[in-house]
Write a protein that holds these residues in place. Structure first.
Motif, PDB file in Angstrom:
ATOM      1  N   LEU A  30       0.861  -1.182   0.000  1.00 44.18           N
ATOM      2  CA  LEU A  30       0.000   0.000   0.000  1.00 44.18           C
ATOM      3  C   LEU A  30       0.898   1.232   0.000  1.00 44.18           C
ATOM      4  N   SER A  32       0.879   5.316   0.166  1.00 44.46           N
ATOM      5  CA  SER A  32       0.103   6.527   0.448  1.00 44.46           C
ATOM      6  C   SER A  32       1.033   7.727   0.533  1.00 44.46           C
ATOM      7  N   ASN A  47      -4.686   3.734   6.220  1.00 44.44           N
ATOM      8  CA  ASN A  47      -3.624   2.910   5.646  1.00 44.44           C
ATOM      9  C   ASN A  47      -3.202   1.825   6.638  1.00 44.44           C
ATOM     10  N   SER A  51      -3.754  -2.211   6.307  1.00 45.07           N
ATOM     11  CA  SER A  51      -2.519  -2.985   6.317  1.00 45.07           C
ATOM     12  C   SER A  51      -2.588  -4.079   7.375  1.00 45.07           C
ATOM     13  N   THR A  58       3.125  -1.720   3.851  1.00 43.17           N
ATOM     14  CA  THR A  58       2.700  -0.347   3.620  1.00 43.17           C
ATOM     15  C   THR A  58       3.896   0.590   3.552  1.00 43.17           C
ATOM     16  N   ILE A  60       4.423   4.950   3.440  1.00 42.01           N
ATOM     17  CA  ILE A  60       3.823   6.286   3.450  1.00 42.01           C
ATOM     18  C   ILE A  60       4.929   7.303   3.198  1.00 42.01           C
TER      19      ILE A  60
END
Length: 238
Positions: A30, A32, A47, A51, A58, A60
């Motif tokens: 993921l 973001s 998120n 996750s 993930t 970010i």
């Protein structure tokens, strides 16, 4: 091995992309982005929630310069003194003049170009072919040109020339509206109540569900989608 990066904002579109990807890929990340918007803390929480729920990796990434650009553009998503536009009825969602005005007010300069380019760079660093899963859809494509299949195809041309690895953007819902996305999520038992469509989440339930304002354009599109699909809306509203 099939590997994918899901551009994840935490909304219904990217949540649908996540569940679609879960069915087709072996390794999922993921991805973001934070850029000083009113949604930043929501993006982080949603998120991490998905996750954890689905056991996916993930990443970010913070983009402080995009906050500066967005404030210069006057976006209501980053300007603290500006409220995101509200919509008083579903009928207003189909008025092209209002939809275009709303799009201008929440526009983040070059956001999807930037996000997809960073995702492509991350994918290019992989040792195996990697797809980028992007939540472009027909409903938002009517007012946001960077949510169309034409945009995706042009970005893919650039990525083909700019990456050594085999990197491709997939937009599985490019021909879907919000109603179709709600149906897909329901059929796949998605935890929709943990996703967030709202521009201004301020409160959360004890279970970690975002409480939506219910009046911004994005909330109204979410409400209408459930109504059109004849599916009970699990979303928490103020």
């Amino acid at each position: 091995m099939r590997k994918a990066i899901v551009l994840f904002s935490g909304g219904m579109d990217s949540t649908a992309c996540l569940y679609w990807t879960m069915q087709k890929y072996d390794e999922i990340t993921l991805l973001s982005f934070l850029y000083g918007s009113k949604e930043d803390q929501t993006i982080i929480k949603v998120n991490k929630k998905f996750s954890s729920l689905l056991s996916v990796k993930t990443k970010i990434i913070n983009l402080p310069f995009l906050e500066e650009f967005s404030q210069e553009a006057g976006s209501s998503l980053t300007k603290s003194e500006k409220k995101p536009p509200e919509v008083s009825s579903f009928e207003q969602l189909d008025r092209e003049d209002l939809a275009l005005q709303t799009a201008k007010e929440v526009w983040i300069p070059g956001r999807n170009i930037l996000f997809l380019s960073i995702a492509a760079s991350l994918a290019d660093s992989s040792t195996v072919p990697t797809d980028i899963i992007f939540g472009a859809n027909k409903e938002e494509g009517t007012t946001f040109p960077d949510n169309t299949l034409d945009f995706v195809n042009r970005m893919n041309k650039s990525i083909e020339l700019g990456c050594l690895n085999q990197v491709t953007i997939q937009a599985p819902f490019h021909d879907s509206d919000k109603k179709d996305i709600v149906v897909f999520l329901t059929e796949n038992n998605a935890k929709m109540a943990f996703s967030s469509s709202c521009y201004q989440i301020e409160e959360w339930t004890n279970e970690g569900k975002p409480i939506h304002c219910g009046t911004c354009e994005s909330c109204q599109r979410r409400k209408r989608a459930f109504l059109q699909a004849s599916i009970d809306d699990p979303t928490e509203y103020r």
